[in-house]
Each structure stands twice: as structure tokens, then as C-alpha cells.
Design an enzyme around this catalytic site. Structure first.
Site, PDB file in Angstrom:
ATOM      1  N   GLU A 139      11.200  15.615 -60.856  1.00 11.41           N
ATOM      2  CA  GLU A 139      10.033  15.899 -61.712  1.00 11.41           C
ATOM      3  C   GLU A 139      10.172  15.130 -63.025  1.00 11.41           C
ATOM      4  O   GLU A 139      11.275  14.691 -63.385  1.00 11.41           O
ATOM      5  CB  GLU A 139       9.958  17.398 -61.980  1.00 11.41           C
ATOM      6  N   PRO A 140       9.067  14.984 -63.779  1.00  9.27           N
ATOM      7  CA  PRO A 140       9.160  14.251 -65.050  1.00  9.27           C
ATOM      8  C   PRO A 140      10.185  14.884 -65.990  1.00  9.27           C
ATOM      9  O   PRO A 140      10.828  14.196 -66.774  1.00  9.27           O
ATOM     10  CB  PRO A 140       7.744  14.373 -65.629  1.00  9.27           C
ATOM     11  N   GLY A 143      15.583  14.928 -62.854  1.00 11.62           N
ATOM     12  CA  GLY A 143      15.891  14.871 -61.429  1.00 11.62           C
ATOM     13  C   GLY A 143      17.280  15.396 -61.117  1.00 11.62           C
ATOM     14  O   GLY A 143      17.532  15.888 -60.017  1.00 11.62           O
ATOM     15  N   GLU A 252      22.738  11.269 -46.160  1.00  9.44           N
ATOM     16  CA  GLU A 252      22.061  10.383 -47.109  1.00  9.44           C
ATOM     17  C   GLU A 252      23.104   9.613 -47.926  1.00  9.44           C
ATOM     18  O   GLU A 252      22.998   8.397 -48.099  1.00  9.44           O
ATOM     19  CB  GLU A 252      21.156  11.206 -48.034  1.00  9.44           C
ATOM     20  N   GLY A 378      21.499  11.123 -56.384  1.00 11.62           N
ATOM     21  CA  GLY A 378      22.670  11.717 -57.048  1.00 11.62           C
ATOM     22  C   GLY A 378      23.322  10.666 -57.916  1.00 11.62           C
ATOM     23  O   GLY A 378      23.975   9.742 -57.414  1.00 11.62           O
TER      24      GLY A 378
HETATM   25  C1  LIG Z   1      13.154   3.705 -57.622  1.00 15.45           C
HETATM   26  C2  LIG Z   1      13.434   5.154 -57.520  1.00 15.45           C
HETATM   27  C3  LIG Z   1      13.072   5.844 -56.370  1.00 15.45           C
HETATM   28  C4  LIG Z   1      13.281   7.228 -56.286  1.00 15.45           C
HETATM   29  N1  LIG Z   1      12.850   7.908 -55.161  1.00 15.45           N
HETATM   30  C5  LIG Z   1      12.864   9.275 -55.166  1.00 15.45           C
HETATM   31  C6  LIG Z   1      12.280  10.030 -54.077  1.00 15.45           C
HETATM   32  O1  LIG Z   1      11.794   9.472 -53.084  1.00 15.45           O
HETATM   33  N2  LIG Z   1      12.253  11.373 -54.172  1.00 15.45           N
HETATM   34  C7  LIG Z   1      12.791  12.045 -55.231  1.00 15.45           C
HETATM   35  O2  LIG Z   1      12.718  13.258 -55.249  1.00 15.45           O
HETATM   36  N3  LIG Z   1      13.372  11.370 -56.265  1.00 15.45           N
HETATM   37  C8  LIG Z   1      13.408  10.009 -56.257  1.00 15.45           C
HETATM   38  N4  LIG Z   1      13.996   9.319 -57.295  1.00 15.45           N
HETATM   39  C9  LIG Z   1      14.519  10.058 -58.433  1.00 15.45           C
HETATM   40  C10 LIG Z   1      16.032  10.041 -58.575  1.00 15.45           C
HETATM   41  O3  LIG Z   1      16.621  10.841 -57.589  1.00 15.45           O
HETATM   42  C11 LIG Z   1      16.325  10.505 -60.022  1.00 15.45           C
HETATM   43  O4  LIG Z   1      15.983   9.438 -60.882  1.00 15.45           O
HETATM   44  C12 LIG Z   1      17.755  10.934 -60.217  1.00 15.45           C
HETATM   45  O5  LIG Z   1      18.020  12.115 -59.516  1.00 15.45           O
HETATM   46  C13 LIG Z   1      18.067  11.173 -61.714  1.00 15.45           C
HETATM   47  O6  LIG Z   1      17.110  11.976 -62.313  1.00 15.45           O
HETATM   48  P1  LIG Z   1      16.403  11.518 -63.689  1.00 15.45           P
HETATM   49  O7  LIG Z   1      15.978  10.124 -63.539  1.00 15.45           O
HETATM   50  O8  LIG Z   1      15.365  12.514 -64.022  1.00 15.45           O
HETATM   51  O9  LIG Z   1      17.540  11.536 -64.772  1.00 15.45           O
HETATM   52  P2  LIG Z   1      18.060  12.819 -65.641  1.00 15.45           P
HETATM   53  O10 LIG Z   1      18.310  13.952 -64.727  1.00 15.45           O
HETATM   54  O11 LIG Z   1      17.138  13.025 -66.780  1.00 15.45           O
HETATM   55  O12 LIG Z   1      19.417  12.215 -66.171  1.00 15.45           O
HETATM   56  C14 LIG Z   1      19.456  11.104 -67.077  1.00 15.45           C
HETATM   57  C15 LIG Z   1      20.879  10.582 -67.174  1.00 15.45           C
HETATM   58  O13 LIG Z   1      21.730  11.615 -67.678  1.00 15.45           O
HETATM   59  C16 LIG Z   1      22.778  11.877 -66.764  1.00 15.45           C
HETATM   60  N5  LIG Z   1      23.024  13.307 -66.774  1.00 15.45           N
HETATM   61  C17 LIG Z   1      22.146  14.303 -66.487  1.00 15.45           C
HETATM   62  N6  LIG Z   1      22.734  15.499 -66.619  1.00 15.45           N
HETATM   63  C18 LIG Z   1      24.014  15.261 -66.981  1.00 15.45           C
HETATM   64  C19 LIG Z   1      25.137  16.092 -67.254  1.00 15.45           C
HETATM   65  N7  LIG Z   1      25.069  17.416 -67.151  1.00 15.45           N
HETATM   66  N8  LIG Z   1      26.296  15.500 -67.607  1.00 15.45           N
HETATM   67  C20 LIG Z   1      26.390  14.162 -67.719  1.00 15.45           C
HETATM   68  N9  LIG Z   1      25.367  13.321 -67.473  1.00 15.45           N
HETATM   69  C21 LIG Z   1      24.202  13.857 -67.095  1.00 15.45           C
HETATM   70  C22 LIG Z   1      22.304  11.390 -65.415  1.00 15.45           C
HETATM   71  O14 LIG Z   1      23.379  11.021 -64.598  1.00 15.45           O
HETATM   72  C23 LIG Z   1      21.471  10.191 -65.805  1.00 15.45           C
HETATM   73  O15 LIG Z   1      22.315   9.087 -65.961  1.00 15.45           O
HETATM   74  C24 LIG Z   1      13.867   7.926 -57.372  1.00 15.45           C
HETATM   75  C25 LIG Z   1      14.269   7.217 -58.510  1.00 15.45           C
HETATM   76  C26 LIG Z   1      14.043   5.863 -58.614  1.00 15.45           C
HETATM   77  C27 LIG Z   1      14.445   5.151 -59.867  1.00 15.45           C
END
Ligand SMILES: Cc1cc2nc3c(=O)[nH]c(=O)nc-3n(C[C@H](O)[C@H](O)[C@H](O)COP(=O)(O)OP(=O)(O)OC[C@H]3O[C@@H](n4cnc5c(N)ncnc54)[C@H](O)[C@@H]3O)c2cc1C
Length: 393
Positions: A139-140, A143, A252, A378
Site C-alpha cells: 500500500e502507499p 510494503g 517465491e 522482501g
Molecule cells: C517494480 C516493483 C514491483 C512490485 N510489485 C509488487 C506486486 O506485484 N505486489 C505487491 O504487493 N507489491 C509489489 N511491490 C512492492 C514491494 O514488495 C515493496 O516495495 C517492498 O515490500 C517494500 O515496501 P515499500 O516500498 O513500501 O518500502 P517501506 O516498507 O516503506 O520501506 C522503506 C525502506 O525502509 C526499510 N525498512 C522498513 N522497515 C524497516 C525496519 N523496521 N528496519 C529497518 N529497515 C526498514 C525497507 O527495507 C526499505 O528499504 C513492487 C515494488 C516494485 C518497486
């Protein structure tokens, strides 16, 4: 007994039998004929033709591992066939693999938790390459912390009313149906359900997203505004979607690791070819020890990742759930890919910086694809944290 591990290309077949070799040939033929020649054109266009799904279905790619009853193939199929697919698809490009095979993160949930009617309705058209399936969890608002997702589905009679949004969804524009994770209960994972939302349902809209890599992959934001979804589309029981979502994580992660390692190997191959051909200071680049050591370091990391990946695949195939190791493997593979893309780019010099229509091209694209591999499915931080907790650190 744990079999000997190592690089599988030698005389001993180790984890691979005739069926895996035959499948590799089949996928290799498909990728070299139907994908590789068009990668640059599709990356430039930001999409690939929809007819590719039908072509992939015709060679059995879409149904691999899904019940024969729904048009798939399970006879004699194991996880190593999936590893082979991921490795061979790296000779196409990440964008095509992600979108063409997006059903592999959506359909397993329906296959494991769905009712007979749901399986009959949703699986066969995907296996035939007629319909596209996507999984929408992120979600925005984030993830990584899936347990805090906010998209809500409230039951009203024989429908759920869905409100919320999803972000970064692969096949987000083109999918015909989306398995979405949404909140039907209280906070945390025990309040999450999986529901199928079909394209065209009133109130459900999508917006395309532009990216740095995976350019030919279709990525979108999804919006749900009072979307009425029939209760028949609930997969598994209410508030029990999380187990289904998690159950596909092992395969996966193995598939992602196999793909990443194959990209790393392509970086080595491209760098070796360039270093043999390119002359600096009157001799081929490869005659410099510093360059050969870069290649040896890349190979060392790729071989270690491959051995780890194959051993874990074998363990999962035999019923084990090595959660910490699978998380560590994913990090090992993305860090190896990052390292190999960097070093190959360095060996190629300025040529490595050029896109395919002006230079060698592959390494430039793989370099841009590294980050999504380190974040999606992940992220490295989340994987290391999961492994730490599992290992009791
Ligand atoms: C091209 C692309 C395709 C995708 N396809 C899909 C799809 O088909 N379906 C789907 O559901 N999702 C999809 N995703 C989403 C993807 O799984 C998420 O981007 C990912 O899980 C990370 O979530 P976020 O981007 O919201 O980052 P956030 O959760 O906001 O995290 C931002 C950064 O902070 C780090 N972080 C977060 N929490 C912590 C913590 N507690 N301690 C240390 N570091 C932390 C993370 O590792 C990351 O580096 C896709 C993403 C991309 C870019």
C-alpha cells in the site's frame, strides 16, 4: 541424506534430472525466440505484446506446477523446474519476467485456499494465457509492514465493500483480476483476508507508474472506492488470508534468488567477453591481474549463491521450511547481483554506461534492475531482520 552441493553444470547431475534438462531446453528456446530479440524494443515501449501470454501458455509455461485438473502440469514437476524457469528467463529481461509470470504470486493462493468453484473460474484462463492475474499487498503507506495494511473490506449482505489503495502492483494495469490483501477484522495479521477483485468492477481504478528499471513491466497504483465484491470472491476463510499469502514466500524467494544469480552470471559473461576483446595499454584488458581478480570474485559469489540456493530448494522440496536461510539467501542473491553489476559495469568502462542500441546494453539494464530485486519480495533489511529473529539474535 544431504546430497553434495555445487555447481550443477559438471558431469554429476546433482539436483537435476533429465526432466529438468529437457525443461531448460524448452524454456531456453522460448526465451531466445520470443523474448530476447525484442527486449530493447519492449523496454523502450514500456510494454510487451499481450499475445506473449498465449505463446507462453502454448509451451506450458503458464501452467507449470498448477493442478492438471485446471489445465496445469504437476506430473513429474518439482521446485527445480521453477528454478530452471527463473534462470532461463534472465536471458530475456526482468520486466518481461515480472509481468508475464505475475500469476505465480497470485494463483498459488487460490490453488491452496480456494474453493472448487474459485479454482475452476480463475485458474484455467490464466493457464491458457487468456487472463492475467496480479497480487496486490503493498500500500502507499508501506510494503514492509504488511501486517499494518489499511485497505478495508466490510461485509454487507452478500458483498464486501472495499475501500483503500495499493501501490507498485505488477501487472497492475493489464490484469483481469487481482488477489488483494485487505482488512476484514482487527489489527495485525489475524485481521487480513484475501479477496479477488475483477477488472471493471465499478469504483476500481488503476494508474500506471514509471520506473527506473523493469521498464517493460506493467506497474500500477490501484484505487478502491466503495467497490462491491461478491462474497464468493473471498479466498479461504474471513481473516485467514495471511497464512495463504505467507505459504508462497518460500518458493517465491527461491525463484527470485535463482533469477538474480542468473543475472549475476550474465554480468560475468558480458565482462569476460569484453575484457578479452578490449585492448588498453597495448594488451587485452583480461591480461591485467586486477581485472581477472574482479571476475574471480564475481564467480566466487555466484557459485556460493548457487550452492546455497540449490541446497535450500532441495530442503523445501523435501518438506523443510528453512525460513531464516531463505531470507538470508534472498539477501545473498541481491548483494551478489549488485556486486556483479557494479564490477561488470566497471570492466566495460564507458561502454557499460550505454544502452543496447548504442553499446553492449545488457549490463546497463541489469544495473538498473538490481534495486527492485533488493527491495521487492522482501527487502534486504526486512529479510535480515526476519533471519535474525528466527536465529534468536
Ligand atoms: C517494480 C516493483 C514491483 C512490485 N510489485 C509488487 C506486486 O506485484 N505486489 C505487491 O504487493 N507489491 C509489489 N511491490 C512492492 C514491494 O514488495 C515493496 O516495495 C517492498 O515490500 C517494500 O515496501 P515499500 O516500498 O513500501 O518500502 P517501506 O516498507 O516503506 O520501506 C522503506 C525502506 O525502509 C526499510 N525498512 C522498513 N522497515 C524497516 C525496519 N523496521 N528496519 C529497518 N529497515 C526498514 C525497507 O527495507 C526499505 O528499504 C513492487 C515494488 C516494485 C518497486
Amino acid at each position: 541424506m544431504i546430497p553434495k552441493v555445487g555447481i550443477s553444470e559438471g558431469k554429476e547431475p546433482l539436483f537435476y534430472n533429465e526432466s529438468h534438462h529437457a525443461w531448460r531446453e524448452e524454456v531456453r528456446k522460448f526465451v531466445s525466440k520470443e523474448i530476447a530479440p525484442f527486449v530493447e524494443e519492449w523496454e523502450e515501449a514500456g510494454e510487451f505484446p499481450r499475445e506473449l501470454y498465449k505463446k507462453a501458455a502454448d509451451v506450458g509455461l503458464m501452467g507449470m506446477g498448477y493442478d492438471e485438473k485446471y489445465g496445469g502440469t504437476t506430473e513429474g514437476i518439482d521446485i527445480f523446474h521453477g528454478i530452471v524457469t527463473a534462470e532461463e528467463f534472465a536471458h530475456g529481461c526482468g520486466g518481461v519476467s515480472a509481468s508475464l509470470l505475475s500469476h505465480n504470486i497470485a494463483i498459488p493462493l487460490i490453488q491452496s485456499l480456494g474453493t472448487e468453484e474459485q479454482k475452476e473460474k480463475f485458474i484455467p484462463p490464466v493457464v491458457r494465457g487468456e487472463k492475467i492475474a496480479a497480487l496486490a499487498m503493498t500500500e502507499p503507506s508501506g510494503g514492509s509492514d504488511v501486517a499494518s495494511l489499511k485497505t478495508k473490506a466490510v461485509r454487507k449482505g452478500d458483498h464486501f465493500i472495499v475501500n483503500g489503495s495499493k501501490m507498485f502492483i505488477t501487472s497492475g494495469m493489464r490484469a483481469d483480476f487481482y488477489v488483494i490483501a485487505c482488512r476484514t477484522g482487527g489489527p495485525g495479521t489475524s485481521g487480513i483476508s484475501a479477496i479477488v477483485v475483477e477488472k471493471g468492477t465499478p469504483g476500481f481504478t488503476q494508474t500506471p507508474l514509471k520506473k527506473m528499471g523493469w521498464l517493460s513491466s506493467d506497474t500500477a497504483a490501484l484505487y478502491f472506492d466503495d467497490v462491491r465484491v461478491p462474497v464468493e470472491n473471498l479466498i479461504g476463510g474471513e481473516n485467514s488470508g495471511w497464512m495463504g499469502i505467507m505459504s508462497n514466500f518460500s518458493q517465491e524467494r527461491l525463484g527470485l534468488a535463482a533469477g538474480m544469480n542468473a543475472y549475476s552470471q550474465i554480468c560475468i559473461d558480458e565482462a569476460v567477453a569484453w575484457a578479452k576483446d578490449r585492448k588498453t595499454f597495448g594488451k587485452p584488458l583480461i591480461e591485467n591481474q586486477v581485472i581477472r581478480h574482479k571476475l574471480a570474485e564475481m564467480s566466487r559469489k555466484v557459485n556460493a549463491t548457487k550452492a546455497y540456493m540449490e541446497l535450500l530448494t532441495w530442503k523445501v522440496m523435501n518438506g523443510e521450511q528453512p525460513i531464516a536461510d531463505l531470507a538470508l539467501l534472498k539477501v545473498q542473491a541481491s548483494k551478489t547481483m549488485e556486486y556483479c553489476a557494479r564490477e561488470a559495469m566497471q570492466i566495460l568502462g564507458g561502454a557499460g554506461y550505454l544502452k543496447a542500441n548504442s553499446g553492449p546494453g545488457k549490463v546497463e539494464r541489469i544495473y538498473r534492475e538490481v534495486r527492485v530485486n533488493a527491495i521487492g519480495g522482501g527487502s534486504e533489511e526486512i529479510m535480515l531482520d526476519l533471519a535474525s529473529r528466527q536465529l534468536g539474535f
